[in-house]
Design an enzyme around this catalytic site. Structure first.
Site, PDB file in Angstrom:
ATOM      1  N   LYS A  57      44.145  63.764  46.718  1.00  0.00           N
ATOM      2  CA  LYS A  57      44.943  64.236  45.580  1.00  0.00           C
ATOM      3  C   LYS A  57      46.407  64.355  45.995  1.00  0.00           C
ATOM      4  O   LYS A  57      46.710  64.955  47.033  1.00  0.00           O
ATOM      5  CB  LYS A  57      44.422  65.607  45.125  1.00  0.00           C
ATOM      6  CG  LYS A  57      45.260  66.281  44.044  1.00  0.00           C
ATOM      7  CD  LYS A  57      44.574  67.535  43.529  1.00  0.00           C
ATOM      8  CE  LYS A  57      45.347  68.224  42.428  1.00  0.00           C
ATOM      9  NZ  LYS A  57      46.476  69.011  42.879  1.00  0.00           N
ATOM     10  N   HIS A 100      51.460  67.312  41.713  1.00  0.00           N
ATOM     11  CA  HIS A 100      51.113  68.732  41.837  1.00  0.00           C
ATOM     12  C   HIS A 100      51.673  69.527  40.648  1.00  0.00           C
ATOM     13  O   HIS A 100      52.130  70.659  40.786  1.00  0.00           O
ATOM     14  CB  HIS A 100      51.668  69.277  43.162  1.00  0.00           C
ATOM     15  CG  HIS A 100      50.802  70.340  43.798  1.00  0.00           C
ATOM     16  ND1 HIS A 100      49.978  70.095  44.870  1.00  0.00           N
ATOM     17  CD2 HIS A 100      50.636  71.655  43.514  1.00  0.00           C
ATOM     18  CE1 HIS A 100      49.365  71.217  45.214  1.00  0.00           C
ATOM     19  NE2 HIS A 100      49.742  72.175  44.402  1.00  0.00           N
TER      20      HIS A 100
HETATM   21  C1  LIG Z   1      49.393  77.979  39.441  1.00  0.00           C
HETATM   22  C2  LIG Z   1      48.987  76.667  40.046  1.00  0.00           C
HETATM   23  C3  LIG Z   1      48.333  76.660  41.268  1.00  0.00           C
HETATM   24  C4  LIG Z   1      47.920  75.450  41.832  1.00  0.00           C
HETATM   25  N1  LIG Z   1      47.182  75.474  42.982  1.00  0.00           N
HETATM   26  C5  LIG Z   1      46.707  74.309  43.489  1.00  0.00           C
HETATM   27  C6  LIG Z   1      45.829  74.320  44.594  1.00  0.00           C
HETATM   28  O1  LIG Z   1      45.453  75.369  45.105  1.00  0.00           O
HETATM   29  N2  LIG Z   1      45.410  73.124  45.068  1.00  0.00           N
HETATM   30  C7  LIG Z   1      45.792  71.925  44.513  1.00  0.00           C
HETATM   31  O2  LIG Z   1      45.388  70.864  44.986  1.00  0.00           O
HETATM   32  N3  LIG Z   1      46.599  71.895  43.436  1.00  0.00           N
HETATM   33  C8  LIG Z   1      47.046  73.056  42.903  1.00  0.00           C
HETATM   34  N4  LIG Z   1      47.818  73.026  41.781  1.00  0.00           N
HETATM   35  C9  LIG Z   1      48.126  71.738  41.145  1.00  0.00           C
HETATM   36  C10 LIG Z   1      47.036  71.358  40.133  1.00  0.00           C
HETATM   37  O3  LIG Z   1      45.840  71.010  40.773  1.00  0.00           O
HETATM   38  C11 LIG Z   1      47.467  70.145  39.288  1.00  0.00           C
HETATM   39  O4  LIG Z   1      47.870  69.102  40.142  1.00  0.00           O
HETATM   40  C12 LIG Z   1      48.576  70.467  38.306  1.00  0.00           C
HETATM   41  O5  LIG Z   1      48.430  71.763  37.794  1.00  0.00           O
HETATM   42  C13 LIG Z   1      48.568  69.458  37.172  1.00  0.00           C
HETATM   43  O6  LIG Z   1      49.597  69.685  36.280  1.00  0.00           O
HETATM   44  P1  LIG Z   1      49.431  70.539  34.919  1.00  0.00           P
HETATM   45  O7  LIG Z   1      49.406  71.969  35.361  1.00  0.00           O
HETATM   46  O8  LIG Z   1      50.660  70.206  34.177  1.00  0.00           O
HETATM   47  O9  LIG Z   1      48.152  70.117  34.278  1.00  0.00           O
HETATM   48  C14 LIG Z   1      48.218  74.228  41.192  1.00  0.00           C
HETATM   49  C15 LIG Z   1      48.864  74.249  39.958  1.00  0.00           C
HETATM   50  C16 LIG Z   1      49.240  75.451  39.370  1.00  0.00           C
HETATM   51  C17 LIG Z   1      49.895  75.441  38.027  1.00  0.00           C
END
Ligand SMILES: Cc1cc2nc3c(=O)[nH]c(=O)nc-3n(C[C@H](O)[C@H](O)[C@H](O)COP(=O)(O)O)c2cc1C
Length: 389
Positions: free
Chosen positions: A256, A280
């Site tokens: 990812k 991300h």
């Molecule tokens: C508050 C928050 C925490 C996140 N924590 C992680 C995580 O622990 N691991 C990870 O791979 N991605 C993390 N992400 C990224 C999400 O997996 C994802 O890539 C992203 O939220 C996609 O965009 P969107 O929020 O616009 O749907 C996080 C995103 C947010 C908003």
């Protein structure tokens, strides 16, 4: 009238989350790297695409179901890994897992979760995936893989886009810290959001990172576990590590955070099963391209050798239709279900998934598409101005 009667779209759930959460937590969810430019770019990119409808087609029967690695899912989207959800809402990850199971879609448990791998696997058998944040000590990472596999999880997601901490301006201003400390401003923030604050106090304050607790010192407090987690974060990762985890993981293996064609090809050569094309959610660097904008090139680079998935900016069923038409096999949403669970618990998480599902179903009917594989690049109609962006 239930509190969700007025909820029509993800923005409604976002507002509910903003009302309930202290600002430091809402901003952590909502914001991104720098001044949120990457968060905005993900949205602008999706908004710039249009889809061309084909009418005079019988769309009375439509199916949103799709198959990934022999597993049938009820819809072509799932819940992306999001850290700390159990801090936004008590048992938050378990509620998301339950909502995903009930909707028949996957839930990816974050490597920075409060709930444990074992509890989530039990809550959503067949629907729980696990996202690894590697520790600085390989034995810890490999033990987490062992636990995930023993718990019956089939899909491992290795997130590769955190070589260094991100510089998120909202978090810097708010003094956000994984090991939240009670300061006068946080106390005031909490007092003005009593729904969240009462729940926080009732369950004994800061919850621990459940998966990391077994490796921290015996009897470590939640704050000490958080410090232990932080001390292991941003562990150096290379392609050599990808090979190690690939060998160690018996199930399907997903990277990812991939944005580059050569990285995608290299992943395919190393036996990776799938990619999540992602920036991300705009949280790591403000000047990265929108993930849907790099998706077609990644698809072209790996063809059908890998399952290609995407996330970033998904807020509606039409967004899912666009991402699939651009070449994705599957789509993930991070903030959308997180706003839902933070703002309104299980019902909010379920509503977020229903909004995406119903919107996708409506889009397919309008586009003249009866099944997911009908969402193809030929449907993409991109306005000229955006095409040069
Ligand atoms: C508050 C928050 C925490 C996140 N924590 C992680 C995580 O622990 N691991 C990870 O791979 N991605 C993390 N992400 C990224 C999400 O997996 C994802 O890539 C992203 O939220 C996609 O965009 P969107 O929020 O616009 O749907 C996080 C995103 C947010 C908003």
């Amino acid at each position: 009238m239930s509190s969700l009667d007025h909820v029509v779209n993800i923005e409604d759930l976002r507002r509910m989350a903003r009302r309930r959460l202290p600002r430091v937590l809402f901003d952590y969810i909502d914001g991104g790297a720098g001044d949120d430019a990457g968060v905005r770019r993900n949205r602008l990119a999706l908004d710039a695409y249009c889809l061309r409808p084909r009418y005079l087609v019988d769309v009375s029967e439509r199916s949103l179901a799709t198959t990934l690695w022999q597993t049938r899912y009820a819809a072509p989207f799932g819940i992306a890994p999001v850290g700390l959800v159990g801090l936004f809402r008590s048992k938050g990850e378990l509620l998301l897992a339950q909502a995903a199971r009930e909707a028949g879609v996957p839930f990816v448990l974050s490597g920075a979760s409060i709930a444990t791998i074992e509890d989530v696997a039990r809550a959503a058998p067949g629907y729980a995936w696990y996202q690894l944040y590697p520790a600085r000590e390989a034995r810890i990472s490999l033990d987490m893989l062992r636990r995930a596999s023993q718990a019956g999880i089939d899909v491992l997601v290795l997130t590769v886009d955190l070589p260094v901490p991100a510089r998120r301006e909202r978090d810097i201003r708010n003094g956000f810290d994984f090991a939240i400390r009670m300061s006068p401003s946080l106390l005031l923030d909490g007092l003005s959001h009593p729904g969240w604050a009462l729940e926080y106090v009732a369950r004994g304050g800061l919850p621990a990172f459940g998966n990391w607790a077994p490796y921290a010192a015996a009897g470590a407090s939640a704050r000490e576990v958080a410090e232990f987690f932080v001390s292991h974060s941003y562990a150096t990762q290379t392609w050599g590590d990808v090979e190690v985890y690939r060998r160690a993981w018996p199930g399907k293996f997903v990277l990812k955070g991939i944005q580059d064609r050569d990285d995608a090809r290299r992943a395919a050569e190393l036996g990776v099963d799938g990619l999540i094309v992602s920036n991300h959610g705009g949280r790591q660097l403000d000047c990265l391209p929108a993930s849907v904008d790099v998706l077609p090139a990644i698809r072209a680079a790996v063809g059908d050798r890998l399952v290609v998935m995407v996330d970033g900016g998904i807020r509606s069923g039409s967004d899912v239709a666009i991402a699939l038409s651009l070449g994705a096999d599957f789509v993930f949403a991070g903030r959308a279900p997180t706003y839902g669970v933070a703002g309104a618990g299980l019902a909010g998480a379920a509503r977020a998934l229903a909004i995406l599902r119903d919107g996708l179903d409506a889009a397919m009917g309008q586009l003249g598409v009866r099944s997911i594989d009908g969402l193809r690049p030929e449907l993409i109609e991109r306005p000229r101005a955006a095409a040069t962006a």
